[in-house]
Design a protein around this motif. Sequence first.
Motif, PDB file in Angstrom:
ATOM      1  N   ALA A  27      -5.305  12.271  93.425  1.00 48.75           N
ATOM      2  CA  ALA A  27      -4.817  11.851  94.548  1.00 48.75           C
ATOM      3  C   ALA A  27      -3.621  11.037  94.057  1.00 48.75           C
ATOM      4  O   ALA A  27      -2.811  11.131  94.924  1.00 48.75           O
ATOM      5  CB  ALA A  27      -6.125  10.734  95.249  1.00 48.75           C
ATOM      6  N   VAL A  28      -3.672  10.185  93.158  1.00 50.58           N
ATOM      7  CA  VAL A  28      -2.275   9.407  92.889  1.00 50.58           C
ATOM      8  C   VAL A  28      -1.265  10.527  92.363  1.00 50.58           C
ATOM      9  O   VAL A  28      -0.037  10.372  92.946  1.00 50.58           O
ATOM     10  CB  VAL A  28      -2.532   8.562  91.652  1.00 50.58           C
ATOM     11  CG1 VAL A  28      -1.160   8.037  91.146  1.00 50.58           C
ATOM     12  CG2 VAL A  28      -3.535   7.535  91.948  1.00 50.58           C
ATOM     13  N   ARG A  30      -1.022  13.555  93.557  1.00 55.87           N
ATOM     14  CA  ARG A  30      -0.396  14.192  94.946  1.00 55.87           C
ATOM     15  C   ARG A  30       0.481  13.267  95.653  1.00 55.87           C
ATOM     16  O   ARG A  30       1.410  13.725  96.459  1.00 55.87           O
ATOM     17  CB  ARG A  30      -1.530  14.490  95.861  1.00 55.87           C
ATOM     18  CG  ARG A  30      -2.329  15.633  95.596  1.00 55.87           C
ATOM     19  CD  ARG A  30      -3.182  16.063  96.573  1.00 55.87           C
ATOM     20  NE  ARG A  30      -4.123  15.078  97.086  1.00 55.87           N
ATOM     21  CZ  ARG A  30      -5.212  14.695  96.605  1.00 55.87           C
ATOM     22  NH1 ARG A  30      -5.836  15.242  95.414  1.00 55.87           N
ATOM     23  NH2 ARG A  30      -5.948  13.892  97.010  1.00 55.87           N
ATOM     24  N   THR A  31       0.305  11.781  95.682  1.00 54.66           N
ATOM     25  CA  THR A  31       0.951  10.964  96.680  1.00 54.66           C
ATOM     26  C   THR A  31       2.087  10.131  95.840  1.00 54.66           C
ATOM     27  O   THR A  31       2.760   9.448  96.776  1.00 54.66           O
ATOM     28  CB  THR A  31      -0.107   9.982  97.221  1.00 54.66           C
ATOM     29  OG1 THR A  31      -0.875   9.380  96.243  1.00 54.66           O
ATOM     30  CG2 THR A  31      -1.295  10.977  98.104  1.00 54.66           C
ATOM     31  N   VAL A  32       2.073  10.017  94.588  1.00 51.64           N
ATOM     32  CA  VAL A  32       2.947   9.219  94.031  1.00 51.64           C
ATOM     33  C   VAL A  32       4.085  10.022  93.153  1.00 51.64           C
ATOM     34  O   VAL A  32       3.534  10.768  92.513  1.00 51.64           O
ATOM     35  CB  VAL A  32       2.363   8.314  93.037  1.00 51.64           C
ATOM     36  CG1 VAL A  32       3.227   7.334  92.408  1.00 51.64           C
ATOM     37  CG2 VAL A  32       1.458   7.041  94.099  1.00 51.64           C
ATOM     38  N   ASN A  33       5.103   9.933  93.190  1.00 51.79           N
ATOM     39  CA  ASN A  33       6.094  10.686  92.258  1.00 51.79           C
ATOM     40  C   ASN A  33       6.173  10.082  90.851  1.00 51.79           C
ATOM     41  O   ASN A  33       7.103   9.205  90.439  1.00 51.79           O
ATOM     42  CB  ASN A  33       7.622  10.507  92.962  1.00 51.79           C
ATOM     43  CG  ASN A  33       8.468  11.365  92.329  1.00 51.79           C
ATOM     44  OD1 ASN A  33       8.159  12.447  91.731  1.00 51.79           O
ATOM     45  ND2 ASN A  33       9.916  11.247  92.308  1.00 51.79           N
TER      46      ASN A  33
END
Length: 76
Positions: A27-28, A30-33
Amino acid sequence: MPQIAITLAQGRTPDQIRDLMHEVHAAVLRTVNTRPEYIRVVVHEVPRTHWATGDVTLTEMDAAGTPVPTAHEEQS
């Protein structure tokens, strides 16, 4: 470098904890660059005797057959 700390009451299997760490990492990612190797996931397990809700420990709730309230129920 994202670091995610998760606190759980003891009682999950090692496979459940590993699956949780995998899903949180995904999840991280996928959502954090950030790069995968920079993501840190730490799981802290707390003995059920050391976690209380409404001044009743989880161990006491287990013994009484009382369901542990969920975060959603606590917000209502």
